[in-house]
Design a protein around this motif. Structure first.
Motif: not given
Lengths: 148, 799
Positions: B431-439
């Motif tokens: 996953v990308s870092e941005e995605q992780v932030e939203q999870m």
């Protein structure tokens, strides 16, 4: 299916017509012949698969043999079903008309000429030279399985 | 018998069967002594009895079978040829084994029997060339005299050195054992010590009758001269065994159970499936005919079929204990190799599920348990410093819920380290870092289920070999189950597997698309949304021509079934003018809406596999036969989702659907169903207590003891109002709306005027009576409380 062939010179075929062709399937492989049945179409399926039908509680796949042989797709409302037992289960072949059960002599058999090409060459094992017409022997396994 | 524990019982049943087989095998072997297959089979049988008896601590049994096995080895290897003597010896051994088993069955212990002479005889048979081994008399209850030898009742027979003579007596011996037993019990012990070496066995302490001599000559009490050729005696064994049978204790274990080929059960299951279909057909016909007697007959048929179906399904059901039983050992070994202390606690081991499913979850379970011990539970010192008991606990829990089996594997270990999961997922490019932030935390936790993920800092020989949780997940999904991880850092991890009870017959939603009917398994069904007229046009929006619908504020990607199946004859744009039916489905952790032409009803369908040529099409899970005899395809929700790119194989586009899980009771709000109870008011029912929403024709309401009921899924479902009182439909409409509440496997129907909406509210206090939802005063009703007093079926029919 070759058991009869080796033990005797005579073989019995269930015959049917498809377009202008006269086909035969060894009679022992045929489970039954039935009239046209209500089919459920299978979207996304290969073109030769005409649909699924309910044969006394068993779900049977119907194959459009004509499509397989490259004939144009026609209406199947009049088609007959030749229900065939195969090692992978029961399938039904949609054909135009059912013929007689004929007994043939193996000596009348001849493999297809080289001029027969394409899909038909793969599906037709050869022909019995009957009086007045040729009985084409269908290779069931190939007819059912993946497109060549 | 009651005091026997389960394992011993199983062992007895199995062994009795094997012994019967063994008898016939041995006799057949006499005809064809070189039948190696048969010999091998005999060997295996004896070997397995020996193994189990050793395990269950039956030393006598073990000894007897061990010697028998020793004799079988040279036979099997062709070093020895089966002679009549050997066959007699083996048959005698079989009888001895049977005797011991009977002892175990009736008393729970092996009994006093000693089989020394049998043993020595078998030894001797094995090695005919060698000097005769020590011979003993056997006074045990098993071997006394010849059947005809009544006057010699008290006499234990002699065993005599030369092989040929010895076994004759023994083989025939056991018949009069009962009479002999009393006399001989004493001697039995004595005789043991009295063994004399080599060719004689004058057991001096034996009673007179046992005047066995060292010489080959038979002693007087032995009427049938031991010297007689073995053949006739061997024959004598047969009838004797026959007559032996009735003597058995009447409560023989073998009589109360039958071992069946699973194939037979499968066939029965198939037939029942057919019956269910025929029943559906007949019921459909009968509705057209207004004839009381036909209706009555149909109802009976309906009930019987349902019971039969349940009965046959039960035959395939096995307690989950069968899959769990080896886990404590796995845990123990693993824990000790990791230097951890782990206790396994099982709850609900009786929970039953289909044998096929049981087999399918065995491996995933083992994997999860290994993971929990290896990664989850900390080492004792770490635990102690964290204020936990030294010994970690691993709970295995199983319970039924809503037609599914839930299996939980819970540990009280360190939980999943979210930070490390994040880091790892990013570094592996999952996953990308941005995605992780939203999870959300939950989504992050579930990242460990992605292929190629392993958080073990160091690769141990236990887990972390690259075969990760994704394999477990795939296996669980293969049988229609779901896997979910919930973890609290420092407190532990819970893995929850939800699997269907059975694969053969499943409830499904029947829908129509382009004139064809399709079945959607209800397991993946979340809700149905119907948009009428203008709403359809207005509320289905597009993101760069990809249709989406706002479902309670979240974007729900839409798939048009007719497009997915390429049956579409017109584009969705023209369609939007009509009513749109959206079936909200769950595929893995995503939700999507499937737009269909028509929603028909729900049905129990019998799943039939598709032929080979069609199996490659991922959109279908199988086919079924509908009530009217036509075939309908069963849609594979996951397959459709993959095909429509809702769920991407590589998980790269993990679209966060935060706040979306409607029945997630964790950090998010409760979802409540808003209904009109019939008086124009508003009542909110927590979705967690709602099993299903149904519509019935008002004419289907029947009466039992002045209470309204309706036949539902083969059960009688009482109808009540939201307050729990029996109630009838208000108003004159033909359709009644019912909220089905399921408890203890029984359904209770809550009759409501209409279903208004489903909303997610944060912090609904279920205890509070009223609150404002969507700007209107709404009464909150907790069905599990208001219906708690409600009679369950027993009382219901008795009242």
């Amino acid at each position: 299916m070759n058991a009869t062939a080796t033990t005797s010179l005579r073989e019995t075929f269930c015959t049917f017509t498809l377009g202008d062709l006269f086909f035969g399937v060894e009679v022992l492989q045929v489970q039954e012949v039935i009239r046209h049945q209500r089919m459920t179409r299978v979207p996304l399926a290969p073109e030769r698969i005409q649909g699924l039908m309910n044969l006394r509680g068993q779900i049977v796949t119907a194959l459009d043999l004509g499509t397989r042989l490259g004939f144009a797709r026609r209406s199947h409302d009049e088609a007959m079903n030749v229900v065939i037992r195969t090692p992978d289960g029961v399938v039904s072949l949609l054909v135009d008309e059912i013929g007689d059960v004929v007994e043939v002599n193996r000596q009348q058999f001849e493999p297809p000429p080289d001029t027969l090409q394409g899909v038909s060459r793969e599906l037709i094992r050869g022909a019995y030279k009957l009086e007045g017409r040729l009985l084409l022997v269908l290779d069931i396994q190939k007819a059912i399985n993946e497109a060549a | 018998m009651e005091q026997l524990d389960e394992i011993v019982k199983e062992f007895l049943v199995e062994s009795y069967e094997n012994l019967d087989q063994l008898d016939s095998d041995l006799l057949a072997l006499e005809e064809v002594p070189d039948d190696l297959d048969r010999l091998a089979s005999i060997f295996r049988t004896i070997h397995s009895i020996k193994g189990t008896s050793g395990f269950l601590a039956f030393p006598n049994l073990e000894k007897v079978t061990h010697v028998g096995e020793n004799l079988l080895v040279p036979l099997r290897d062709g070093e020895l040829r089966l002679t009549n003597e050997i066959a007699d010896g083996l048959l005698a051994m079989v009888d001895a084994v049977r005797d011991i088993l009977r002892q175990i069955e009736s008393t729970g212990v092996e009994g006093e029997g000693e089989y020394a002479d049998l043993l020595s005889r078998l030894e001797q048979l094995k090695d005919p060339g060698a000097a005769a081994p020590p011979i003993t008399t056997d006074e045990s209850s098993d071997f006394s005299d010849n059947p005809g030898d009544n006057d010699n009742a008290g006499g234990s027979e002699a065993t005599i050195a030369p092989a040929a003579t010895t076994e004759d007596t023994i083989a025939v011996a056991e018949h009069s054992s009962e009479t002999a037993a009393d006399f001989t019990a004493l001697e039995a012990t004595a005789s043991l010590d009295g063994q004399s070496p080599s060719s004689n066995t004058a057991d001096s302490s034996s009673e007179v009758a046992a005047s066995e001599s060292a010489s080959p000559a038979p002693t007087p009490p032995q009427k049938p001269a031991p010297e007689t050729q073995p053949t006739p005696v061997a024959k004598a064994v047969e009838p004797k065994r026959g007559s032996d049978e009735p003597d058995r204790s009447s409560h023989n274990l073998a009589d109360s159970t039958v071992r069946l080929d699973v194939k037979l059960l499968d066939r029965l299951m198939n037939l029942v499936g057919e019956l269910v279909l025929s029943r559906n057909q007949i019921i459909q016909f009968s509705r057209r005919i207004e004839d009381a007697s036909i209706t009555a007959a149909c109802q009976r048929l309906n009930l019987i079929t349902t019971e039969l179906q349940e009965g046959v399904m039960k035959t395939r059901m096995q307690p989950i204990r069968n899959a769990w039983s080896k886990l404590p050992r796995v845990v123990r070994d693993l824990a000790s190799s990791c230097g951890k202390q782990v206790e396994v606690v099982m709850e609900g081991a009786e929970t039953e599920l289909d044998k096929t499913i049981l087999e399918a979850i065995k491996d995933p379970l083992t994997h999860i348990v290994r993971n929990s011990v290896d990664h989850g539970i900390e080492s004792p010192d770490v635990r102690e410093s964290n204020g936990k008991p030294k010994e970690g606990t691993l709970w295995l829990r199983a319970f039924h819920e809503g037609g599914q089996v839930n299996i939980e594997i819970v540990d009280d270990g360190g939980g999943i380290n979210i930070a490390r999961v994040k880091e790892k997922a990013i570094s592996r490019g999952l996953v990308s870092e941005e995605q992780v932030e939203q999870m959300t935390e939950r989504e992050l936790t579930n990242l460990v289920l992605l292929p190629g993920f392993s958080t073990a800092a160091k690769v141990t020989n236990v887990s972390g070999r690259g075969v990760g949780m994704d394999v477990v997940k795939t296996n669980v999904e293969k049988i229609g189950g779901t896997l979910d991880i919930h973890s609290v850092p420092g407190k532990g991890t819970t893995l929850r597997i939800k699997i269907p009870l059975t694969l053969a017959i499943v409830p499904a939603l029947i829908i129509t698309s382009d004139g064809d009917r399709y079945a959607i398994p209800q397991v993946s069904l979340l809700e149905l949304v119907r948009l009428e007229g203008d709403r359809a046009k207005r509320e289905i929006e597009t993101i760069h021509s990809v249709p989406v619908y706002r479902l309670r504020g979240n974007l729900l990607p839409l798939l048009y079934l007719n497009q997915e199946l390429r049956t579409a004859t017109f584009s969705p744009e023209t369609k939007t003018s009509e009513t749109v039916n959206i079936v909200v489905l769950q595929a893995e952790d995503r939700q999507f809406g499937l737009v269909v032409d028509e929603i028909n009803d729900t049905q129990e369908i019998v799943v039939k596999p598709l032929c080979d040529q069609l199996q490659s099409i991922s959109a279908y899970a199988g086919a079924t036969i509908m009530g009217d005899g036509t075939v309908a395809l069963i849609l594979d929700v996951l397959g459709l989702a993959r095909q429509g790119n809702v769920v991407t194989e590589n998980h790269e586009k993990a679209i966060s659907n935060a706040g979306f899980r409607s029945n997630d009771q964790g950090t998010r709000g409760h979802s409540v169903l808003i209904v009109d109870p019939g008086d124009g008011g508003r009542v909110a029912i927590p979705l967690s207590s709602v099993a299903r929403l149904e519509e019935f024709d008002a004419s289907r309401i029947e009466q039992v003891n002045h209470r309204p009921v309706v036949q539902y899924r083969g059960q009688i479902m009482p109808l009540v109002g939201v307050d729990g009182a029996p109630t009838y439909a208000s108003g004159s409409s033909d359709l009644i709306h019912v909220v089905v509440h399921s408890r203890n496997g029984r359904d209770i129907g809550v009759l409501v005027g209409s279903i208004l909406d489903i909303v997610t509210e944060s912090n609904i206090d279920l205890a509070s009576e009223e609150r404002i939802i969507d700007g209107r005063v709404t009464q909150v009703v907790d069905l599990s409380r208001t219906l708690a007093h409600l009679a369950l079926p027993d009382e219901f029919s008795a009242a």
